[in-house]
Motif scaffolding. Structure first.
Motif, mmCIF file in Angstrom:
data_model
loop_
_atom_site.group_PDB
_atom_site.id
_atom_site.type_symbol
_atom_site.label_atom_id
_atom_site.label_comp_id
_atom_site.label_asym_id
_atom_site.label_seq_id
_atom_site.Cartn_x
_atom_site.Cartn_y
_atom_site.Cartn_z
ATOM 1 N N ALA A 51 44.142 -4.214 103.970
ATOM 2 C CA ALA A 51 44.744 -4.674 102.724
ATOM 3 C C ALA A 51 46.204 -5.083 102.907
ATOM 4 O O ALA A 51 46.671 -6.013 102.247
ATOM 5 C CB ALA A 51 44.637 -3.583 101.663
ATOM 6 N N VAL A 52 46.906 -4.405 103.788
ATOM 7 C CA VAL A 52 48.323 -4.708 104.008
ATOM 8 C C VAL A 52 48.486 -6.111 104.590
ATOM 9 O O VAL A 52 49.293 -6.919 104.122
ATOM 10 C CB VAL A 52 48.977 -3.663 104.932
ATOM 11 C CG1 VAL A 52 50.409 -4.078 105.280
ATOM 12 C CG2 VAL A 52 48.967 -2.290 104.275
ATOM 13 N N GLN A 53 47.699 -6.408 105.641
ATOM 14 C CA GLN A 53 47.767 -7.737 106.256
ATOM 15 C C GLN A 53 47.286 -8.810 105.289
ATOM 16 O O GLN A 53 47.832 -9.926 105.255
ATOM 17 C CB GLN A 53 46.929 -7.770 107.533
ATOM 18 C CG GLN A 53 46.964 -9.112 108.268
ATOM 19 C CD GLN A 53 48.375 -9.507 108.664
ATOM 20 O OE1 GLN A 53 49.128 -8.705 109.211
ATOM 21 N NE2 GLN A 53 48.755 -10.743 108.374
ATOM 22 N N ALA A 54 46.278 -8.491 104.490
ATOM 23 C CA ALA A 54 45.758 -9.446 103.513
ATOM 24 C C ALA A 54 46.843 -9.816 102.506
ATOM 25 O O ALA A 54 47.034 -11.001 102.187
ATOM 26 C CB ALA A 54 44.546 -8.866 102.799
ATOM 27 N N GLN A 55 47.566 -8.810 102.033
ATOM 28 C CA GLN A 55 48.635 -9.070 101.071
ATOM 29 C C GLN A 55 49.762 -9.873 101.710
ATOM 30 O O GLN A 55 50.308 -10.798 101.089
ATOM 31 C CB GLN A 55 49.179 -7.753 100.518
ATOM 32 C CG GLN A 55 50.255 -7.944 99.449
ATOM 33 C CD GLN A 55 50.767 -6.620 98.906
ATOM 34 O OE1 GLN A 55 50.552 -5.575 99.514
ATOM 35 N NE2 GLN A 55 51.445 -6.652 97.771
ATOM 36 N N ARG A 56 50.108 -9.533 102.949
ATOM 37 C CA ARG A 56 51.183 -10.246 103.644
ATOM 38 C C ARG A 56 50.820 -11.726 103.843
ATOM 39 O O ARG A 56 51.631 -12.616 103.580
ATOM 40 C CB ARG A 56 51.457 -9.586 104.990
ATOM 41 C CG ARG A 56 52.641 -10.204 105.738
ATOM 42 C CD ARG A 56 52.866 -9.523 107.077
ATOM 43 N NE ARG A 56 53.215 -8.113 106.902
ATOM 44 C CZ ARG A 56 52.492 -7.097 107.360
ATOM 45 N NH1 ARG A 56 51.346 -7.329 107.995
ATOM 46 N NH2 ARG A 56 52.886 -5.865 107.169
ATOM 47 N N SER A 57 49.590 -11.979 104.284
ATOM 48 C CA SER A 57 49.159 -13.369 104.508
ATOM 49 C C SER A 57 49.101 -14.143 103.197
ATOM 50 O O SER A 57 49.452 -15.329 103.144
ATOM 51 C CB SER A 57 47.787 -13.389 105.193
ATOM 52 O OG SER A 57 47.860 -12.824 106.477
#
Length: 208
Positions: A51-57
């Motif tokens: 979820a963290v990488q998804a939000q960042r992207s």
């Protein structure tokens, strides 16, 4: 996957504001491609539970689209590039899943109209203004019903900017349709606690 350097976005935006000429074609062929890659990365990360990488992207995706108004400030290829870009902008406005990009699109449309000094640029905008205006009016109707005041404002401003660029006969037709809708909405109807009448008065005001 492409590596995104977020620090370049404010640098590029500052450069564009100082530039005397830039190309919408570059945004379409390069920035949009990178933005699409960021969106795909967000979907992939979400699918694997990151979820963290998804939000960042996803944030990078929105940041890249936020550059569009700056590209419109001094675009020197509106007659050739806008016909390719306009359908993409219309799709973004129509799709509720792209709501985060609507403020950037609205700002870009206002800037394009304001900076279109050449007749060829004004003609290119006028060619696609009716479809864009209809799409924006639908968003305004949806946002007023939902009580989204901030989005309501930016969409209203884009409509007010785009309406004069729309051919007068099309503008008159849209106004008549809105007036008919207002009359229909004003007719007595069985009370429904869950249904909210659309604010067609707001649409008509910004279209005038």
């Amino acid at each position: 996957p492409p590596r995104f350097r977020a620090w370049l976005v404010p640098v590029l935006r500052a450069h564009l504001k100082a530039a005397r000429h830039c190309e919408l074609r570059f945004f379409h062929e390069h920035i949009m491609v990178l933005a699409h890659a960021m969106s795909e990365q967000a979907r992939t990360a979400l699918a694997r539970g990151d979820a963290v990488q998804a939000q960042r992207s996803h944030q990078h995706y929105v940041q890249l689209w936020s550059l569009l108004p700056s590209f419109c400030e001094a675009a020197n290829d509106v007659p050739t590039a806008f016909p390719t870009l306009a359908p993409v902008l219309e799709q973004i406005v129509r799709e509720q899943s792209s709501a985060e990009l609507v403020p950037a699109v609205c700002s870009a449309l206002q800037t394009l109209v304001r900076c279109a000094h050449a007749q060829s640029s004004r003609d290119a905008i006028a060619s696609f203004a009716p479809k864009l205006l209809r799409a924006l009016l639908r968003v305004l109707d949806r946002d007023v019903t939902a009580g989204a005041a901030n989005s309501h404002r930016v969409v209203s401003e884009a409509i007010a900017a785009l309406a004069p660029a729309t051919p007068p006969n099309v503008r008159a037709t849209l106004f008549k349709q809105l007036m008919q809708k207002m009359l229909t909405v004003s007719q007595p109807a069985p009370p429904s606690p869950d249904a909210a009448a659309p604010d067609t008065h707001a649409q008509a005001v910004v279209l005038c």
